[in-house]
Design a protein around this motif. Structure first.
Motif, PDB file in Angstrom:
ATOM      1  N   THR A  36       0.792  -1.233   0.000  1.00 55.79           N
ATOM      2  CA  THR A  36       0.000   0.000   0.000  1.00 55.79           C
ATOM      3  C   THR A  36       0.823   1.282   0.000  1.00 55.79           C
ATOM      4  OG1 THR A  36      -0.148  -0.105   2.424  1.00 55.79           O
ATOM      5  CG2 THR A  36      -1.929  -1.139   1.161  1.00 55.79           C
ATOM      6  N   PHE A 369      -7.987  -6.727   5.863  1.00 52.15           N
ATOM      7  CA  PHE A 369      -9.368  -6.980   5.460  1.00 52.15           C
ATOM      8  C   PHE A 369     -10.034  -5.695   4.987  1.00 52.15           C
ATOM      9  CE2 PHE A 369      -9.374 -10.583   8.787  1.00 52.15           C
ATOM     10  CZ  PHE A 369      -8.869 -11.486   7.851  1.00 52.15           C
ATOM     11  N   LEU A 370      -9.777  -4.594   5.706  1.00 51.27           N
ATOM     12  CA  LEU A 370     -10.396  -3.316   5.360  1.00 51.27           C
ATOM     13  C   LEU A 370      -9.952  -2.843   3.980  1.00 51.27           C
ATOM     14  CD1 LEU A 370     -12.073  -0.837   6.219  1.00 51.27           C
ATOM     15  CD2 LEU A 370      -9.991   0.117   7.220  1.00 51.27           C
ATOM     16  N   HIS A 371      -8.655  -2.977   3.677  1.00 52.45           N
ATOM     17  CA  HIS A 371      -8.131  -2.520   2.390  1.00 52.45           C
ATOM     18  C   HIS A 371      -8.230  -3.585   1.301  1.00 52.45           C
ATOM     19  CE1 HIS A 371      -6.375   0.556   5.030  1.00 52.45           C
ATOM     20  NE2 HIS A 371      -6.188   1.282   3.958  1.00 52.45           N
ATOM     21  N   GLN A 372      -8.735  -4.759   1.669  1.00 50.91           N
ATOM     22  CA  GLN A 372      -8.946  -5.853   0.722  1.00 50.91           C
ATOM     23  C   GLN A 372      -7.671  -6.201  -0.064  1.00 50.91           C
ATOM     24  OE1 GLN A 372     -12.320  -4.735  -1.712  1.00 50.91           O
ATOM     25  NE2 GLN A 372     -13.755  -4.940  -0.019  1.00 50.91           N
ATOM     26  N   VAL A 373      -6.550  -6.265   0.667  1.00 54.38           N
ATOM     27  CA  VAL A 373      -5.297  -6.643   0.030  1.00 54.38           C
ATOM     28  C   VAL A 373      -5.150  -8.164   0.055  1.00 54.38           C
ATOM     29  CG1 VAL A 373      -4.191  -4.490   0.721  1.00 54.38           C
ATOM     30  CG2 VAL A 373      -3.951  -6.497   2.169  1.00 54.38           C
ATOM     31  N   ASN A 374      -4.300  -8.657  -0.803  1.00 54.86           N
ATOM     32  CA  ASN A 374      -4.058 -10.096  -0.856  1.00 54.86           C
ATOM     33  C   ASN A 374      -3.287 -10.552   0.386  1.00 54.86           C
ATOM     34  OD1 ASN A 374      -3.692 -12.787  -2.077  1.00 54.86           O
ATOM     35  ND2 ASN A 374      -1.549 -12.156  -2.254  1.00 54.86           N
ATOM     36  N   THR A 406     -11.536 -12.698  13.650  1.00 53.53           N
ATOM     37  CA  THR A 406     -10.331 -12.570  12.803  1.00 53.53           C
ATOM     38  C   THR A 406      -9.582 -13.888  12.736  1.00 53.53           C
ATOM     39  OG1 THR A 406     -10.120 -10.228  13.408  1.00 53.53           O
ATOM     40  CG2 THR A 406      -8.177 -11.303  12.470  1.00 53.53           C
ATOM     41  N   ARG A 409     -11.295 -16.261  10.286  1.00 51.56           N
ATOM     42  CA  ARG A 409     -11.062 -15.903   8.879  1.00 51.56           C
ATOM     43  C   ARG A 409      -9.634 -16.243   8.445  1.00 51.56           C
ATOM     44  NH1 ARG A 409     -13.158 -10.031   7.139  1.00 51.56           N
ATOM     45  NH2 ARG A 409     -12.387 -10.875   5.150  1.00 51.56           N
TER      46      ARG A 409
END
Length: 601
Positions: A36, A369-374, A406, A409
């Motif tokens: 990011t 999770f918030l930024h939907q990164v791999n 968390t 997941r």
């Protein structure tokens, strides 16, 4: 790594004596930041050795251990080193002077054929050489390389039948009449001469070693033939006689005027030491070399005009006492944590994310999770391990619903069973039989400064309490040793049995009244039992902090104010213990040694 990349490194690291949450959150947050934020290269690091549990986790998911960083003090590698200007030890003094004028530098490092550093030379060395070369007239003791002389003079060879490669002998300028010249020259001399053809032939026949014909004067065939026959070196110089002699003095190799002993530093030399060496240097510089002594760069005073600091992001801590050494010299860019707010301060505003969840890995995973990164499988596995470790398989009082959600997941991404992997992690972390007492205490040891008291608190897990019973004496001795050697007021070892939910064993040394006051217990023989205190940061340290912050004019058995007694022998109205007549100065309690006795009028 390129120099431009070195300057962009940001270390992401946790506290000293790193636990699994500290290591895994550093690796996970480095991965997130590299995806990011492309301004820097975020590198996970650690401030100590990896414990057994963390080693299991890293091997389980095939991730290498982070770089160990002992200090964040700026080092030479943090400077933006430019490609150094250098001169070979065999180059001429004239070539050196031209290089310095061209590059605008006052000193130049000298290297050998393999770029190994052999010395340094500066303008003052050239000036001294020039002054000492007045009366330059003999090369017997210091022959000159023919190649260097030709380069310096910009001259050429007319004849060299003997394949001479060195000029040696006395230098003589043929500026007199023929008879005087022939009388004064001797065999083996080097004669600088004009276009006197008859004198040239006579000098060759008399055995001179070399003739240097100046001013681009032509040389006739008879002279050349004589030189070939007698093996005389015959050279042509485009300069007048005086300039030719001057340039020949500048043909000496740099090695003859350089200083061999000069300050050198390595990539990891602290900038504070580098600055000292530069100030002490006659050349106002220090040379950077690698392990093989090869030249890597030069640092001058001007390179240190701007402050040099490493960049760091702190995870899983925000207290000076727990941070890597010299943290105050670094530029802290962010803090990601889940503990109480500590005492680290920064010059400029920074991003701080301090979330009261069970693990720093929960915070890091939430960002991903918030930024939907791999999230690669191995990173998910590390973050899951950090959560399970710091919440003791989601059973500690610090565990939140976010930790549980968390963890579930991450277990799916890591392709592991939460329950089964939790058991693996637990068994990997509890091994005390083959470890020394010092290792057991140091494995998860943290320092705290609370209300003027310096505390060292360690925590460990066991499955069999008898293992601790057998080693109680040596554990108490080690706690006392640590307390004395580090100036702690109190050292504590919290012993947790994850299979028991009733109580927790505590071993301690020093001002044990602090624990007695905080938990209303009695310490006997350096040990006590506490009601279930599984979390150091949520259960133990807050209770200690509250006890210490209630004011020292209170009874250690009861936080209410102590009644001032005026009798010779009385009973405390709160704790019902008999005391001698005493007075409280505002910072005293009969639970400490600060009691000041006095009689009242």
């Amino acid at each position: 790594m390129a120099e431009s990349e070195k300057a962009k490194i940001v270390y992401v690291l946790g506290h000293k004596n790193p636990d699994t949450d500290s290591i895994c959150s550093a690796i996970g947050y480095s991965h997130f930041k590299n995806l990011t934020d492309k301004r820097f290269l975020f590198t996970p690091a650690r401030a100590g050795k990896i414990n057994r549990e963390t080693q299991f986790v890293l091997e389980r998911f095939g991730v290498p251990a982070p770089l160990e960083v002992e200090s964040l003090a700026a080092t030479v590698v943090d400077l933006e080193l430019k490609k150094p200007v250098s001169v070979n030890e065999r180059d001429s003094v004239q070539a050196l002077a031209l290089l310095m004028r061209e590059q605008g530098v006052r000193s130049v490092p000298v290297v050998d054929e393999g770029r190994g550093f052999v010395g340094i030379v500066g303008l003052k060395d050239i000036a001294r050489h020039y002054m000492e070369s007045v009366g330059f007239s003999d090369l017997t003791g210091a022959p000159l390389s023919l190649d260097i002389v030709l380069k310096t003079l910009d001259g050429h060879v007319i004849s060299n039948s003997r394949k001479v490669d060195l000029l040696k002998g006395r230098i003589f300028i043929a500026s007199m009449q023929k008879g005087t010249v022939l009388n004064r020259t001797r065999p083996g001399d080097i004669v600088i001469i004009g276009d006197q053809h008859d004198i040239q032939i006579e000098l060759i026949r008399s055995g001179c070693a070399a003739l240097i014909v100046v001013d681009k004067m032509p040389v006739n065939g008879e002279v050349v033939a004589a030189a070939e026959e007698h093996g005389t070196l015959l050279l042509s110089s485009p300069h007048p006689a005086f300039a030719t002699v001057q340039l020949m003095t500048m043909s000496e190799p740099v090695s003859t005027i350089m200083t061999s002993h000069h300050a050198t530093v390595g990539f990891y030399t602290p900038v504070s030491e580098l600055r000292k060496k530069i100030l002490e240097s006659d050349y106002r510089s220090a040379v950077v070399v690698d392990r093989d002594n090869r030249l890597m760069g030069v640092v001058t005073r001007t390179d240190l005009l701007q402050p040099v600091r490493k960049k760091a992001i702190l995870v899983d801590h925000n207290e000076i006492s727990q941070a890597v050494d010299n943290i105050e010299e670094a530029e802290i860019m962010e803090i990601i944590d889940h503990h109480r707010v500590g005492d680290i301060s920064t010059v400029a505003p920074i991003y701080v994310y301090n979330d009261p969840v069970g693990s720093t890995c929960t915070v890091v995973a939430g960002m991903m999770f918030l930024h939907q990164v791999n999230i690669p499988r191995e990173v998910a596995g590390l973050l899951l391990s950090g959560i399970l470790s710091d919440t003791l398989l989601l059973t500690l009082s610090t565990t939140t619903e976010r930790d549980r959600h968390t963890a579930q997941r991450l277990a799916e991404v890591a392709e592991v069973s939460l329950e089964h992997y939790g058991r693996e992690l637990l068994h990997a972390s509890i091994h005390i039989e083959d470890r020394t007492t010092a290792d057991l205490i140091a494995a998860d040891f943290k320092e705290f400064l609370i209300s003027g008291k310096k505390l060292g608190v360690s925590q460990m897990m066991v499955l069999e309490c008898k293992d601790i019973d057998l080693r109680e004496e040596e554990i108490l001795a080690e706690l006392e040793r640590i307390r004395i050697s580090n100036g702690y007021d109190l050292t504590v070892l919290l012993v947790t049995n994850p299979l028991s939910s009733s109580h927790e064993r505590v071993l301690l040394s020093g001002e044990t009244w602090i624990v007695e006051k905080a938990f209303n217990v009695q310490v006997e023989g350096g040990t006590c039992i506490l009601p279930r205190v599984m979390s150091r940061k949520k259960d133990f340290i807050p209770a200690i902090g509250q006890a210490l912050s209630m004011g020292r004019t209170s009874c250690w058995r009861n936080p209410a104010p102590v009644i001032r007694s005026r009798s010779i022998s009385t009973v405390c109205g709160l704790c019902h213990t008999q005391q001698e007549d005493h007075e409280y100065s505002g910072q005293e309690t009969h639970g400490t040694s600060l009691l000041r006795k006095s009689f009242f009028p």
